[in-house]
Design a protein around this motif. Structure first.
Motif, PDB file in Angstrom:
ATOM      1  N   VAL A 225       0.687  -1.213  -0.135  1.00 49.06           N
ATOM      2  CA  VAL A 225      -0.083  -0.028   0.107  1.00 49.06           C
ATOM      3  C   VAL A 225       1.017   1.155   0.121  1.00 49.06           C
ATOM      4  O   VAL A 225       2.112   1.102   0.111  1.00 49.06           O
ATOM      5  CB  VAL A 225      -1.058   0.153   1.124  1.00 49.06           C
ATOM      6  N   ILE A 226       0.418   2.531  -0.418  1.00 47.73           N
ATOM      7  CA  ILE A 226       1.331   3.660  -0.350  1.00 47.73           C
ATOM      8  C   ILE A 226       1.133   4.129   1.281  1.00 47.73           C
ATOM      9  O   ILE A 226       0.201   4.153   1.880  1.00 47.73           O
ATOM     10  CB  ILE A 226       0.513   4.556  -1.258  1.00 47.73           C
ATOM     11  N   GLY A 227       2.289   4.777   1.450  1.00 44.80           N
ATOM     12  CA  GLY A 227       2.408   5.388   2.752  1.00 44.80           C
ATOM     13  C   GLY A 227       2.497   6.718   2.530  1.00 44.80           C
ATOM     14  O   GLY A 227       2.369   7.348   1.245  1.00 44.80           O
ATOM     15  N   ASN A 228       2.712   7.604   3.560  1.00 46.33           N
ATOM     16  CA  ASN A 228       2.749   9.029   3.288  1.00 46.33           C
ATOM     17  C   ASN A 228       3.733   9.543   2.735  1.00 46.33           C
ATOM     18  O   ASN A 228       4.059  10.643   2.153  1.00 46.33           O
ATOM     19  CB  ASN A 228       2.703   9.865   4.932  1.00 46.33           C
ATOM     20  N   HIS A 229       5.082   8.859   3.148  1.00 48.02           N
ATOM     21  CA  HIS A 229       6.382   9.174   2.468  1.00 48.02           C
ATOM     22  C   HIS A 229       6.398   8.936   0.985  1.00 48.02           C
ATOM     23  O   HIS A 229       7.236   9.575   0.222  1.00 48.02           O
ATOM     24  CB  HIS A 229       7.429   8.449   3.024  1.00 48.02           C
ATOM     25  N   GLU A 230       5.414   8.173   0.420  1.00 49.56           N
ATOM     26  CA  GLU A 230       5.107   8.153  -1.051  1.00 49.56           C
ATOM     27  C   GLU A 230       4.117   9.049  -1.419  1.00 49.56           C
ATOM     28  O   GLU A 230       4.376   9.653  -2.597  1.00 49.56           O
ATOM     29  CB  GLU A 230       4.816   6.691  -1.496  1.00 49.56           C
ATOM     30  N   TYR A 231       3.302   9.241  -0.548  1.00 47.85           N
ATOM     31  CA  TYR A 231       2.092   9.790  -1.123  1.00 47.85           C
ATOM     32  C   TYR A 231       2.460  11.608  -1.261  1.00 47.85           C
ATOM     33  O   TYR A 231       2.037  12.180  -2.349  1.00 47.85           O
ATOM     34  CB  TYR A 231       0.938  10.021   0.056  1.00 47.85           C
ATOM     35  N   PHE A 232       3.122  12.151  -0.305  1.00 45.06           N
ATOM     36  CA  PHE A 232       3.400  13.739  -0.290  1.00 45.06           C
ATOM     37  C   PHE A 232       4.379  13.888  -1.511  1.00 45.06           C
ATOM     38  O   PHE A 232       4.010  15.003  -2.204  1.00 45.06           O
ATOM     39  CB  PHE A 232       4.223  14.134   0.861  1.00 45.06           C
ATOM     40  N   PRO A 233       5.102  13.274  -1.888  1.00 45.97           N
ATOM     41  CA  PRO A 233       5.927  13.621  -3.242  1.00 45.97           C
ATOM     42  C   PRO A 233       5.148  13.267  -4.439  1.00 45.97           C
ATOM     43  O   PRO A 233       5.606  13.897  -5.532  1.00 45.97           O
ATOM     44  CB  PRO A 233       7.202  12.582  -3.278  1.00 45.97           C
ATOM     45  N   LEU A 234       4.049  12.718  -4.381  1.00 46.20           N
ATOM     46  CA  LEU A 234       3.185  12.461  -5.810  1.00 46.20           C
ATOM     47  C   LEU A 234       2.234  13.332  -5.957  1.00 46.20           C
ATOM     48  O   LEU A 234       1.634  13.363  -6.996  1.00 46.20           O
ATOM     49  CB  LEU A 234       2.690  11.001  -5.613  1.00 46.20           C
ATOM     50  N   ILE A 235       1.834  14.159  -4.871  1.00 50.12           N
ATOM     51  CA  ILE A 235       0.800  15.181  -5.068  1.00 50.12           C
ATOM     52  C   ILE A 235       1.016  16.712  -5.402  1.00 50.12           C
ATOM     53  O   ILE A 235       2.332  16.872  -4.982  1.00 50.12           O
ATOM     54  CB  ILE A 235       0.008  15.367  -3.981  1.00 50.12           C
ATOM     55  N   SER A 236       0.208  17.250  -6.007  1.00 48.50           N
ATOM     56  CA  SER A 236       0.653  18.569  -6.346  1.00 48.50           C
ATOM     57  C   SER A 236       0.380  19.775  -5.171  1.00 48.50           C
ATOM     58  O   SER A 236      -0.569  19.367  -4.308  1.00 48.50           O
ATOM     59  CB  SER A 236      -0.377  19.263  -7.383  1.00 48.50           C
ATOM     60  N   PRO A 237       0.761  20.962  -5.168  1.00 46.55           N
ATOM     61  CA  PRO A 237       0.200  21.788  -4.232  1.00 46.55           C
ATOM     62  C   PRO A 237      -1.181  22.002  -3.944  1.00 46.55           C
ATOM     63  O   PRO A 237      -1.517  22.291  -2.964  1.00 46.55           O
ATOM     64  CB  PRO A 237       1.091  23.297  -4.667  1.00 46.55           C
ATOM     65  N   GLU A 238      -1.896  22.194  -5.369  1.00 44.72           N
ATOM     66  CA  GLU A 238      -3.120  22.448  -5.210  1.00 44.72           C
ATOM     67  C   GLU A 238      -3.967  21.212  -4.588  1.00 44.72           C
ATOM     68  O   GLU A 238      -5.000  21.421  -3.757  1.00 44.72           O
ATOM     69  CB  GLU A 238      -3.643  22.530  -6.863  1.00 44.72           C
ATOM     70  N   GLU A 239      -3.421  19.743  -4.489  1.00 46.56           N
ATOM     71  CA  GLU A 239      -3.850  18.943  -3.824  1.00 46.56           C
ATOM     72  C   GLU A 239      -3.618  18.885  -2.338  1.00 46.56           C
ATOM     73  O   GLU A 239      -4.819  18.862  -1.590  1.00 46.56           O
ATOM     74  CB  GLU A 239      -3.454  17.627  -4.430  1.00 46.56           C
ATOM     75  N   VAL A 240      -2.681  19.412  -1.795  1.00 47.04           N
ATOM     76  CA  VAL A 240      -2.399  19.625  -0.527  1.00 47.04           C
ATOM     77  C   VAL A 240      -3.321  20.716  -0.102  1.00 47.04           C
ATOM     78  O   VAL A 240      -3.944  20.544   1.114  1.00 47.04           O
ATOM     79  CB  VAL A 240      -0.801  19.911  -0.431  1.00 47.04           C
ATOM     80  N   GLU A 241      -3.404  21.654  -0.728  1.00 47.00           N
ATOM     81  CA  GLU A 241      -4.424  22.834  -0.138  1.00 47.00           C
ATOM     82  C   GLU A 241      -5.868  22.191  -0.077  1.00 47.00           C
ATOM     83  O   GLU A 241      -6.701  22.507   0.837  1.00 47.00           O
ATOM     84  CB  GLU A 241      -4.691  23.927  -1.187  1.00 47.00           C
ATOM     85  N   LYS A 242      -6.327  21.585  -1.122  1.00 46.45           N
ATOM     86  CA  LYS A 242      -7.700  20.810  -1.082  1.00 46.45           C
ATOM     87  C   LYS A 242      -7.984  19.965   0.007  1.00 46.45           C
ATOM     88  O   LYS A 242      -8.810  19.876   0.744  1.00 46.45           O
ATOM     89  CB  LYS A 242      -7.739  19.810  -2.351  1.00 46.45           C
ATOM     90  N   ILE A 243      -6.658  19.008   0.396  1.00 51.31           N
ATOM     91  CA  ILE A 243      -6.685  18.041   1.624  1.00 51.31           C
ATOM     92  C   ILE A 243      -6.819  19.015   2.918  1.00 51.31           C
ATOM     93  O   ILE A 243      -7.766  18.640   3.769  1.00 51.31           O
ATOM     94  CB  ILE A 243      -5.525  17.509   1.564  1.00 51.31           C
ATOM     95  N   ALA A 244      -6.099  19.878   3.035  1.00 47.88           N
ATOM     96  CA  ALA A 244      -6.075  20.663   4.255  1.00 47.88           C
ATOM     97  C   ALA A 244      -7.308  21.533   4.556  1.00 47.88           C
ATOM     98  O   ALA A 244      -7.824  21.397   5.584  1.00 47.88           O
ATOM     99  CB  ALA A 244      -4.764  21.613   4.122  1.00 47.88           C
ATOM    100  N   ASN A 245      -8.173  21.907   3.370  1.00 44.58           N
ATOM    101  CA  ASN A 245      -8.998  22.930   3.708  1.00 44.58           C
ATOM    102  C   ASN A 245     -10.490  22.226   3.686  1.00 44.58           C
ATOM    103  O   ASN A 245     -11.301  22.832   4.318  1.00 44.58           O
ATOM    104  CB  ASN A 245      -8.993  23.927   2.392  1.00 44.58           C
TER     105      ASN A 245
END
Length: 227
Positions: free
Chosen positions: A61-81
């Motif tokens: 399965v994917i872990g957070n250390h694979e997940y973060f390098p694979l997503i865009s800044p826009e996706e981070v904002e969406k997750i956080a908000n």
């Protein structure tokens, strides 16, 4: 008879991985599963990924250390908000994790098999177990969204596994400081390999546990020094 073997967070500790699968007497017929966080923190992440990719009967399965390098800044904002399940502390942690993965993203794009890492599921469910990196939320269980399943550990300040009442065992981790934690229906196998503890393997059928000690310390978090 083929066994079902699980291995905890590796974080690029390739030498320890090879030592552990040798200790387990892994055979080509054995089914091997990883709980994510294959990469980062130690310099042999590429070797870890290539070894796992090239072995048959192997899943992760994917872990957070694979997940973060694979997503865009826009996706981070969406997750956080937009996530109702993230506290302000979790949101701050997400931004910090994303920033720390900046250099990793560049390396991954060049040579770390990004095209394979993006295919990793965040939950694997089989007839006799469930595998997830972080947790299963009680509002969703096996439908827990990716960003929640890879990031969060607590429900109302308590470990998530105290709320799990399912019969099917869940194999997980992402919480090294909690250590190896075997409960009737949850099996946590992150034993802090990259922090001078152990890399752990667990057999579903026999409940055997194997461990190898980290060869050298990478770094010790401040809150671990008295553990």
């Amino acid at each position: 008879m083929a066994r079902t073997i699980f291995i905890g967070d590796i974080h690029g500790c390739y030498d320890e991985l090879i030592e552990l699968v040798t200790k387990v007497w892994l055979t080509p017929e054995d089914h091997l599963y990883f709980v994510g966080d294959l990469i980062n923190k130690w310099p042999k992440s590429l070797e870890v990924v290539e070894w796992i990719r090239n072995r048959e009967n192997t899943w992760s399965v994917i872990g957070n250390h694979e997940y973060f390098p694979l997503i865009s800044p826009e996706e981070v904002e969406k997750i956080a908000n937009e996530s109702d399940h993230l506290s302000d502390g979790h949101k701050s942690w997400i931004y910090a994790q994303y920033e720390r993965s900046r250099n990793l993203r560049e390396i991954m794009d060049q040579r770390w098999h990004r095209e394979w890492l993006v295919t990793l599921p965040h939950i694997i469910e089989r007839e006799n177990f469930i595998l997830v990196h972080g947790w299963l939320h009680p509002d969703y269980w096996t439908s827990t969204p990716l960003e929640i399943a890879t990031l969060i550990r607590l429900i109302d300040g308590k470990p998530w596994y105290e709320s799990y009442t399912g019969i099917k065992p869940v194999i997980y981790w992402h919480w090294a400081i909690d250590g190896l934690r075997i409960r009737p229906n949850t099996i946590g196998i992150d034993s802090g390999c990259c922090f001078w503890w152990h890399l752990t393997a667990y057999c579903l059928e026999t409940r055997d546990i194997w461990q190898v000690r980290t060869h050298q310390i990478y770094k010790m978090p401040e809150h671990w020094k008295n553990k």
